[in-house]
Design a protein around this motif. Structure first.
Motif, mmCIF file in Angstrom:
data_model
loop_
_atom_site.group_PDB
_atom_site.id
_atom_site.type_symbol
_atom_site.label_atom_id
_atom_site.label_comp_id
_atom_site.label_asym_id
_atom_site.label_seq_id
_atom_site.Cartn_x
_atom_site.Cartn_y
_atom_site.Cartn_z
ATOM 1 N N ASP A 130 5.193 15.588 -5.087
ATOM 2 C CA ASP A 130 5.184 16.229 -3.774
ATOM 3 C C ASP A 130 6.538 16.825 -3.414
ATOM 4 N N LYS A 182 1.751 8.840 -13.804
ATOM 5 C CA LYS A 182 0.617 8.119 -13.246
ATOM 6 C C LYS A 182 0.287 6.897 -14.106
ATOM 7 N N ASN A 207 2.367 1.652 -3.448
ATOM 8 C CA ASN A 207 1.365 2.173 -4.386
ATOM 9 C C ASN A 207 1.140 3.671 -4.172
ATOM 10 N N GLN A 208 1.141 4.100 -2.907
ATOM 11 C CA GLN A 208 0.979 5.520 -2.623
ATOM 12 C C GLN A 208 2.155 6.323 -3.156
ATOM 13 N N SER A 209 3.345 5.766 -3.045
ATOM 14 C CA SER A 209 4.524 6.427 -3.593
ATOM 15 C C SER A 209 4.430 6.542 -5.108
ATOM 16 N N TRP A 210 4.003 5.450 -5.758
ATOM 17 C CA TRP A 210 3.844 5.475 -7.216
ATOM 18 C C TRP A 210 2.781 6.484 -7.635
ATOM 19 N N ALA A 211 1.738 6.651 -6.820
ATOM 20 C CA ALA A 211 0.663 7.584 -7.149
ATOM 21 C C ALA A 211 1.137 9.035 -7.106
ATOM 22 N N GLN A 212 2.244 9.276 -6.405
ATOM 23 C CA GLN A 212 2.775 10.636 -6.297
ATOM 24 C C GLN A 212 3.820 10.949 -7.356
ATOM 25 N N LYS A 265 0.829 -1.195 0.000
ATOM 26 C CA LYS A 265 0.000 0.000 0.000
ATOM 27 C C LYS A 265 0.868 1.252 0.000
ATOM 28 N N GLU A 266 1.923 1.247 0.792
ATOM 29 C CA GLU A 266 2.836 2.394 0.823
ATOM 30 C C GLU A 266 3.552 2.561 -0.515
ATOM 31 N N TYR A 296 8.837 12.929 -8.245
ATOM 32 C CA TYR A 296 7.653 13.032 -7.396
ATOM 33 C C TYR A 296 6.983 14.394 -7.466
#
Length: 310
Positions: free
Chosen positions: A239, A190, A181-186, A178-179, A237
Motif C-alpha cells: 500500500d 504474503k 495481521n492486517q499489516s502483514w497481509a499488506q 488483528k491489526e 508494503y
C-alpha cells in the motif's frame, strides 16, 4: 574471462561509490553518522552478504538487480548507520530490484539516532497478561499497566506495543493482533513463514516500525536520515508507493556518480590522481575483509528469500 573479472569488480566499485557519496554528504549536507559507526566496514559486510543473496529463481542478486537499486539499498543502509554484521538489516530481491530491510534491532538503532531519543523498546502481549491502556491529560495514548507472566509465554499473542522515550516525554504505539495481521497481509511477502515461526520478534518489529513512522514524521531531524528510515519502512508494503523506475533526476544523478567513479578509477590505474599528481608510491587505504563470518540474521532477522515476490 574478462566478463568474470568485470562481474567480480562491479560490487566493489558500487560499495566504493556509495562510500564516496556518503563522504560527500558529510562535507556538503551535514550528514552525521553514529560515533562508533564505520561506514567502510559496514559496506564490506554488505558486500559479503550480497554475494549470498539470490532471487526466487536462485539467480545472484548482483547479476539480476539494477545498479540504481543496489546503490540506493547500500546508501539507505549507511545513512541509517546500519550493518548486516550486527543483524540490523538484510537484502531481498524483488524482480530486478534490490531492497534493504531493517530487522527489529535495526529499527531500534535507527530511531535511537533521532535527536532527543533516550530509549526505544517494543513488547508483545500474550493472552492472560495484565495489560491496560489509557490517556494522559493531553489525550495521548499511554500504557498504564503491563505485567507479563512466564506461564503465558506459549499462549497466543493478542497484541504488541512500542515505546519511544524522549526528552519531552514518552510516546506509545499499540496494535492488536488483528491489526498486526492486517499489516502483514499488506506486505510484499504474503504468508511469510518467518512471521509464523518467529511471531514475537516480527510482531515487535511491526509495531516499532509503525511507531517510528509516526514519530519521525513529526521530528525536526535531518531529511537524509528520516527519508532513509521512511523509505526502508515503505519497501515492504503493497500500500506504499514504490516506483522502481527512477525519476529522471535520480537516474541522471546515479549515472553521473557511476561515470565519475569510473573516470577516477581509470585515473588511478594510470597512476594519476584527480588533481594531476602522481599516485606512485602511495598506499591505498582499504579495509581487509576478515576471513569467515558468524551466521547472520538470528530469529528476528532471518532472510525470507524464498518468499520474495518476483
Amino acid at each position: 574471462m574478462n566478463n568474470q573479472v568485470a562481474q567480480q569488480q562491479k560490487p566493489t566499485k558500487l560499495t566504493d561509490l556509495v562510500l564516496d557519496r556518503v563522504k560527500q554528504m558529510q562535507d556538503t549536507q551535514d550528514l552525521s553518522l553514529p560515533k562508533n559507526y564505520n561506514a567502510s566496514n559496514a559496506l564490506n559486510a554488505a558486500f559479503l552478504e550480497l554475494q549470498k543473496v539470490q532471487d526466487r529463481n536462485h539467480r545472484p542478486a548482483l547479476e539480476v538487480c539494477t545498479h540504481d537499486s543496489i546503490v540506493k539499498s547500500l546508501l539507505d543502509m549507511t545513512l541509517q548507520g546500519l550493518s548486516p554484521a550486527k543483524d540490523q538489516c538484510y537484502f531481498i530481491v524483488y524482480g530486478n530490484e534490490l531492497q534493504m530491510q531493517r530487522s527489529y534491532f535495526g529499527t531500534v538503532a535507527a530511531v535511537k539516532r533521532l535527536d532527543g531519543v533516550k530509549k526505544v523498546r517494543a513488547e508483545v502481549v500474550h493472552e492472560d497478561d495484565a495489560f491496560a491502556i489509557g490517556a494522559n491529560e493531553d489525550m495521548e495514548l499511554i500504557v498504564k499497566q503491563f505485567i507479563p507472566k512466564f506461564e503465558n509465554q506459549d499462549k497466543p499473542i493478542i497484541g504488541a506495543f512500542a515505546m519511544i522515550k524522549t526528552d519531552e516525554g514518552t510516546d506509545f504505539t499499540v496494535m492488536t493482533k488483528k491489526e498486526i495481521n492486517q499489516s502483514w497481509a499488506q506486505t510484499r511477502q504474503k504468508n511469510n513463514k518467518v512471521q509464523q515461526n518467529f511471531s514475537q520478534e516480527m510482531a515487535k518489529r511491526t509495531v516499532l516500525n509503525r511507531a517510528a513512522k509516526m514519530f519521525i514524521n513529526t521530528s525536526d531531524d535531518s531529511d537524509l536520515l528520516t527519508g532513509a528510515i521512511n523509505d526502508t519502512t515503505s519497501n515492504e508494503y503493497d500500500d506504499e508507493r514504490r516506483d522502481v523506475t527512477p525519476i529522471e533526476d535520480e537516474k541522471q544523478s546515479t549515472d553521473e556518480l557511476l561515470e565519475g567513479f569510473q573516470k577516477s578509477q581509470e585515473a588511478k590505474a594510470k597512476g594519476v590522481s584527480n588533481n594531476g599528481n602522481s599516485n606512485e608510491g602511495k598506499e591505498e587505504s582499504s579495509e581487509e575483509i576478515a576471513d569467515g563470518q558468524t551466521e547472520l540474521f538470528n530469529e528476528g532477522t532471518i532472510k525470507p528469500a524464498d518468499e520474495a515476490d518476483a
